[in-house]
Write a protein that holds these residues in place. Sequence first.
Motif, PDB file in Angstrom:
ATOM      1  N   ASP A  50       5.857   1.757   9.513  1.00 13.87           N
ATOM      2  CA  ASP A  50       4.421   1.990   9.328  1.00 13.87           C
ATOM      3  C   ASP A  50       4.167   3.392   8.777  1.00 13.87           C
ATOM      4  N   GLY A  51       5.012   4.339   9.164  1.00 16.38           N
ATOM      5  CA  GLY A  51       4.887   5.690   8.642  1.00 16.38           C
ATOM      6  C   GLY A  51       5.174   5.741   7.149  1.00 16.38           C
ATOM      7  N   LEU A  52       6.138   4.947   6.689  1.00 19.23           N
ATOM      8  CA  LEU A  52       6.438   4.889   5.262  1.00 19.23           C
ATOM      9  C   LEU A  52       5.267   4.274   4.506  1.00 19.23           C
ATOM     10  N   VAL A  53       4.692   3.214   5.066  1.00 17.64           N
ATOM     11  CA  VAL A  53       3.529   2.592   4.423  1.00 17.64           C
ATOM     12  C   VAL A  53       2.404   3.613   4.272  1.00 17.64           C
ATOM     13  N   LYS A  54       2.135   4.361   5.335  1.00 19.12           N
ATOM     14  CA  LYS A  54       1.071   5.361   5.287  1.00 19.12           C
ATOM     15  C   LYS A  54       1.398   6.461   4.289  1.00 19.12           C
ATOM     16  N   PHE A  55       2.664   6.878   4.254  1.00 25.19           N
ATOM     17  CA  PHE A  55       3.086   7.899   3.299  1.00 25.19           C
ATOM     18  C   PHE A  55       2.805   7.445   1.870  1.00 25.19           C
ATOM     19  N   LEU A  56       3.140   6.197   1.563  1.00 24.58           N
ATOM     20  CA  LEU A  56       2.913   5.668   0.221  1.00 24.58           C
ATOM     21  C   LEU A  56       1.418   5.557  -0.072  1.00 24.58           C
ATOM     22  N   GLN A  57       0.662   5.108   0.909  1.00 26.44           N
ATOM     23  CA  GLN A  57      -0.787   4.997   0.724  1.00 26.44           C
ATOM     24  C   GLN A  57      -1.405   6.358   0.438  1.00 26.44           C
ATOM     25  N   ASP A  58      -1.013   7.358   1.225  1.00 24.54           N
ATOM     26  CA  ASP A  58      -1.551   8.706   1.032  1.00 24.54           C
ATOM     27  C   ASP A  58      -1.170   9.264  -0.330  1.00 24.54           C
ATOM     28  N   ARG A  59       0.081   9.039  -0.724  1.00 22.13           N
ATOM     29  CA  ARG A  59       0.544   9.533  -2.012  1.00 22.13           C
ATOM     30  C   ARG A  59      -0.208   8.859  -3.160  1.00 22.13           C
ATOM     31  N   ASN A  60      -0.478   7.579  -3.026  1.00 17.83           N
ATOM     32  CA  ASN A  60      -1.212   6.865  -4.068  1.00 17.83           C
ATOM     33  C   ASN A  60      -2.650   7.369  -4.187  1.00 17.83           C
ATOM     34  N   LYS A  61      -3.253   7.714  -3.056  1.00 17.38           N
ATOM     35  CA  LYS A  61      -4.605   8.265  -3.094  1.00 17.38           C
ATOM     36  C   LYS A  61      -4.609   9.614  -3.809  1.00 17.38           C
ATOM     37  N   GLN A  62      -3.594  10.431  -3.533  1.00 22.10           N
ATOM     38  CA  GLN A  62      -3.495  11.736  -4.191  1.00 22.10           C
ATOM     39  C   GLN A  62      -3.343  11.573  -5.699  1.00 22.10           C
ATOM     40  N   LEU A  63      -2.480  10.652  -6.112  1.00 25.26           N
ATOM     41  CA  LEU A  63      -2.240  10.434  -7.538  1.00 25.26           C
ATOM     42  C   LEU A  63      -3.463   9.853  -8.227  1.00 25.26           C
ATOM     43  N   ALA A  64      -4.196   8.993  -7.527  1.00 27.31           N
ATOM     44  CA  ALA A  64      -5.392   8.386  -8.105  1.00 27.31           C
ATOM     45  C   ALA A  64      -6.471   9.433  -8.364  1.00 27.31           C
ATOM     46  N   ASN A  65      -6.509  10.466  -7.538  1.00 28.75           N
ATOM     47  CA  ASN A  65      -7.532  11.507  -7.659  1.00 28.75           C
ATOM     48  C   ASN A  65      -7.083  12.697  -8.505  1.00 28.75           C
ATOM     49  N   ALA A  66      -5.822  12.708  -8.875  1.00 26.30           N
ATOM     50  CA  ALA A  66      -5.286  13.852  -9.611  1.00 26.30           C
ATOM     51  C   ALA A  66      -5.677  13.767 -11.091  1.00 26.30           C
TER      52      ALA A  66
END
Length: 213
Positions: free
Chosen positions: A193-209
Amino acid sequence: MNSYKRITQYLVACLLLISSAVFAQAPDQATAPDALIKMVVSDVMASVKSDPDIQKGNIPKIVDLVEKKIVPYTDMRRTTEMAMGPNWKKATPEQQNQLVLEFKNLLIRTYSGALSQLRDQTVQFKALRAAPDDKEVVVKTVVLGRGDPVPLDYRLEKTDKGWKVYDMNIMGVWLVEAYRNQFSNQISQNGIDGLVKFLQDRNKQLANAKPAN
């Protein structure tokens, strides 16, 4: 961004493009994998270079292109399973589906902007070394352009829908292996679940970058 990173991003983007174009053009399923790669790489590179919006780095347009015309033809489940290694079997079906979705989005967001970097590159195709009944093959190519030649190998599998690209090797490093260590570290520290959250957070960062120039 250094030249190595630019080349890597460009090549991973091409991996996604190649997977889609193989089926978008609906070639004969009996077509040899190296012939498919040659046909598709040549066509895709010409198409990208002729698109002004992509060359200007229009990320929303590129992402939309990838989502609609590329993702449906990739074997992201197998790519994700390989990147997970032994941890894949520890994940529930729901977690597996989440991981496939988030990893797909990560690759799209991380490498979509690299398509705008296509300029004067050409590709040299090596002779295929494989038996007629092989179900898995590696097609070897070399990317030529500014700077030293860059070896790039594509790993393909034969499915009931034809050949699919699911991994690639740039200068001795396979894509899934590069992510496997990162995934393993995240799981050891925070669980699946931590990996899933890590990927989700990273995708949000990239989407806003903002796209890098």
